[in-house]
Motif scaffolding. Structure first.
Motif, PDB file in Angstrom:
ATOM      1  N   PHE A 108       0.841  -1.197   0.000  1.00  0.00           N
ATOM      2  CA  PHE A 108       0.000   0.000   0.000  1.00  0.00           C
ATOM      3  C   PHE A 108       0.877   1.247   0.000  1.00  0.00           C
ATOM      4  N   PHE A 109       1.964   1.220   0.744  1.00  0.00           N
ATOM      5  CA  PHE A 109       2.911   2.332   0.789  1.00  0.00           C
ATOM      6  C   PHE A 109       3.467   2.619  -0.599  1.00  0.00           C
ATOM      7  N   TYR A 110       3.910   1.578  -1.310  1.00  0.00           N
ATOM      8  CA  TYR A 110       4.461   1.775  -2.656  1.00  0.00           C
ATOM      9  C   TYR A 110       3.420   2.353  -3.610  1.00  0.00           C
ATOM     10  N   CYS A 111       2.196   1.872  -3.532  1.00  0.00           N
ATOM     11  CA  CYS A 111       1.144   2.369  -4.432  1.00  0.00           C
ATOM     12  C   CYS A 111       0.827   3.837  -4.171  1.00  0.00           C
ATOM     13  N   ILE A 112       0.684   4.199  -2.902  1.00  0.00           N
ATOM     14  CA  ILE A 112       0.343   5.581  -2.562  1.00  0.00           C
ATOM     15  C   ILE A 112       1.501   6.520  -2.896  1.00  0.00           C
ATOM     16  N   VAL A 113       2.733   6.101  -2.603  1.00  0.00           N
ATOM     17  CA  VAL A 113       3.883   6.949  -2.904  1.00  0.00           C
ATOM     18  C   VAL A 113       4.030   7.141  -4.409  1.00  0.00           C
ATOM     19  N   LEU A 114       3.814   6.097  -5.185  1.00  0.00           N
ATOM     20  CA  LEU A 114       3.877   6.218  -6.643  1.00  0.00           C
ATOM     21  C   LEU A 114       2.777   7.150  -7.158  1.00  0.00           C
ATOM     22  N   ALA A 115       1.560   6.985  -6.663  1.00  0.00           N
ATOM     23  CA  ALA A 115       0.459   7.858  -7.088  1.00  0.00           C
ATOM     24  C   ALA A 115       0.707   9.295  -6.649  1.00  0.00           C
ATOM     25  N   PHE A 116       1.236   9.484  -5.450  1.00  0.00           N
ATOM     26  CA  PHE A 116       1.523  10.833  -4.975  1.00  0.00           C
ATOM     27  C   PHE A 116       2.645  11.476  -5.791  1.00  0.00           C
ATOM     28  N   GLY A 117       3.665  10.703  -6.128  1.00  0.00           N
ATOM     29  CA  GLY A 117       4.738  11.229  -6.977  1.00  0.00           C
ATOM     30  C   GLY A 117       4.214  11.663  -8.335  1.00  0.00           C
ATOM     31  N   LEU A 118       3.333  10.871  -8.918  1.00  0.00           N
ATOM     32  CA  LEU A 118       2.714  11.233 -10.188  1.00  0.00           C
ATOM     33  C   LEU A 118       1.857  12.489 -10.041  1.00  0.00           C
ATOM     34  N   PHE A 119       1.123  12.568  -8.936  1.00  0.00           N
ATOM     35  CA  PHE A 119       0.292  13.739  -8.660  1.00  0.00           C
ATOM     36  C   PHE A 119       1.152  14.999  -8.545  1.00  0.00           C
ATOM     37  N   VAL A 120       2.247  14.917  -7.811  1.00  0.00           N
ATOM     38  CA  VAL A 120       3.145  16.071  -7.641  1.00  0.00           C
ATOM     39  C   VAL A 120       3.760  16.464  -8.978  1.00  0.00           C
ATOM     40  N   TRP A 121       4.148  15.483  -9.763  1.00  0.00           N
ATOM     41  CA  TRP A 121       4.756  15.764 -11.066  1.00  0.00           C
ATOM     42  C   TRP A 121       3.755  16.414 -12.016  1.00  0.00           C
ATOM     43  N   LEU A 122       2.511  15.899 -12.046  1.00  0.00           N
ATOM     44  CA  LEU A 122       1.488  16.481 -12.916  1.00  0.00           C
ATOM     45  C   LEU A 122       1.102  17.894 -12.476  1.00  0.00           C
ATOM     46  N   ARG A 123       1.150  18.160 -11.215  1.00  0.00           N
ATOM     47  CA  ARG A 123       0.853  19.492 -10.705  1.00  0.00           C
ATOM     48  C   ARG A 123       2.051  20.425 -10.777  1.00  0.00           C
ATOM     49  N   LYS A 124       3.159  19.929 -11.305  1.00  0.00           N
ATOM     50  CA  LYS A 124       4.392  20.715 -11.448  1.00  0.00           C
ATOM     51  C   LYS A 124       4.853  21.252 -10.092  1.00  0.00           C
ATOM     52  N   PHE A 125       4.785  20.379  -9.083  1.00  0.00           N
ATOM     53  CA  PHE A 125       5.244  20.649  -7.721  1.00  0.00           C
ATOM     54  C   PHE A 125       4.468  21.769  -7.031  1.00  0.00           C
ATOM     55  N   ARG A 126       3.300  22.122  -7.571  1.00  0.00           N
ATOM     56  CA  ARG A 126       2.437  23.100  -6.903  1.00  0.00           C
ATOM     57  C   ARG A 126       1.407  22.349  -6.061  1.00  0.00           C
ATOM     58  N   VAL A 127       1.879  21.843  -4.971  1.00  0.00           N
ATOM     59  CA  VAL A 127       1.051  21.048  -4.073  1.00  0.00           C
ATOM     60  C   VAL A 127       0.961  21.799  -2.749  1.00  0.00           C
ATOM     61  N   ARG A 128      -0.116  21.646  -2.069  1.00  0.00           N
ATOM     62  CA  ARG A 128      -0.318  22.315  -0.789  1.00  0.00           C
ATOM     63  C   ARG A 128       0.372  21.504   0.303  1.00  0.00           C
ATOM     64  N   TRP A 129       1.646  21.769   0.508  1.00  0.00           N
ATOM     65  CA  TRP A 129       2.463  20.990   1.425  1.00  0.00           C
ATOM     66  C   TRP A 129       2.034  21.187   2.875  1.00  0.00           C
ATOM     67  N   ARG A 130       1.547  22.374   3.214  1.00  0.00           N
ATOM     68  CA  ARG A 130       1.080  22.595   4.590  1.00  0.00           C
ATOM     69  C   ARG A 130      -0.112  21.711   4.909  1.00  0.00           C
ATOM     70  N   LEU A 131      -1.009  21.561   3.958  1.00  0.00           N
ATOM     71  CA  LEU A 131      -2.163  20.689   4.148  1.00  0.00           C
ATOM     72  C   LEU A 131      -1.714  19.247   4.349  1.00  0.00           C
ATOM     73  N   ILE A 132      -0.755  18.805   3.557  1.00  0.00           N
ATOM     74  CA  ILE A 132      -0.254  17.434   3.659  1.00  0.00           C
ATOM     75  C   ILE A 132       0.451  17.222   4.998  1.00  0.00           C
ATOM     76  N   ALA A 133       1.024  18.280   5.553  1.00  0.00           N
ATOM     77  CA  ALA A 133       1.681  18.161   6.858  1.00  0.00           C
ATOM     78  C   ALA A 133       0.683  18.262   8.013  1.00  0.00           C
ATOM     79  N   TYR A 134      -0.343  19.114   7.889  1.00  0.00           N
ATOM     80  CA  TYR A 134      -1.259  19.364   9.002  1.00  0.00           C
ATOM     81  C   TYR A 134      -2.340  18.302   9.162  1.00  0.00           C
ATOM     82  N   LEU A 135      -2.804  17.698   8.081  1.00  0.00           N
ATOM     83  CA  LEU A 135      -3.887  16.719   8.206  1.00  0.00           C
ATOM     84  C   LEU A 135      -3.478  15.502   9.032  1.00  0.00           C
ATOM     85  N   PRO A 136      -2.300  14.905   8.826  1.00  0.00           N
ATOM     86  CA  PRO A 136      -1.923  13.788   9.715  1.00  0.00           C
ATOM     87  C   PRO A 136      -1.800  14.210  11.181  1.00  0.00           C
ATOM     88  N   VAL A 137      -1.374  15.435  11.417  1.00  0.00           N
ATOM     89  CA  VAL A 137      -1.261  15.911  12.805  1.00  0.00           C
ATOM     90  C   VAL A 137      -2.646  16.049  13.432  1.00  0.00           C
TER      91      VAL A 137
END
Length: 187
Positions: A108-137
């Motif tokens: 599951f880790f490999y699948c999510i990391v691969l999908a997330f990498g593709l998502f970041v690449w398609l978004r041209k690294f314009r991802v909301r990193w604060r949201l990704i950091a705050y939601l797990p917290v």
């Protein structure tokens, strides 16, 4: 409702936490640009889940609200939620010490990391990193009552319904024991 509210059971607190969750959802609908409010929704959802696992059935509601009101933000919230789920599942797999669960978590880790990498690449690294950091917290803070279970189990006599001092027993309490309580005839 009153018969359950006057005894020491989980149902009255569960009803209160669900009302808080739904109130926060409604408040976010009125102000959909307030991301802190949506983080509060996820915190209330996780806190309610730590009281009663039936709350899992309400987990799609915040995503449905985001999809309906902030469509452009949906993928950011979806991947933040998937990464949060991944972290939670990895912690559970490590605690269970079951090789099958651990292998599944790694896949599951490999699948999510691969999908997330593709998502970041398609978004041209314009991802909301604060949201990704705050939601797990926010979700981890809501699940903190589970951290008390091993401490309560270490007392003599144990102050809970099971011995959760060992990681294997803790994962058993979170899964099999709760499923047996919900469906006693099927197991």
């Amino acid at each position: 409702m009153w018969s359950q509210a006057v005894i020491a059971e989980v149902y009255a607190l569960h009803a209160l936490l669900i009302v808080v969750f739904l109130t926060l959802c409604y408040s976010w609908v009125l102000r959909p640009t307030n991301e802190g409010l949506m983080l509060g929704v996820f915190f209330a959802l996780a806190l309610s889940f730590s009281n009663h696992q039936l709350t899992l059935s309400l987990a799609p509601l915040p995503y449905l609200l985001i999809l309906l009101l902030r469509r452009r933000m949906f993928l950011d919230w979806l991947f933040a939620g998937l990464l949060t789920l991944l972290l939670g599942y990895l912690v559970f797999a490590i605690l269970s010490r079951d090789p099958v669960v651990l292998k599944t978590a790694i896949r599951f880790f490999y699948c999510i990391v691969l999908a997330f990498g593709l998502f970041v690449w398609l978004r041209k690294f314009r991802v909301r990193w604060r949201l990704i950091a705050y939601l797990p917290v926010a979700v981890a803070a809501g699940l903190l009552p589970y951290a008390y279970m091993p401490l309560a189990s270490a007392t003599n006599p144990p102050m809970n319904w099971g011995y959760t001092r060992m990681p294997r027993d803790f994962s058993f309490r979170l899964t099999v024991h709760n499923i047996q309580g919900a469906f006693p005839m099927s197991l």
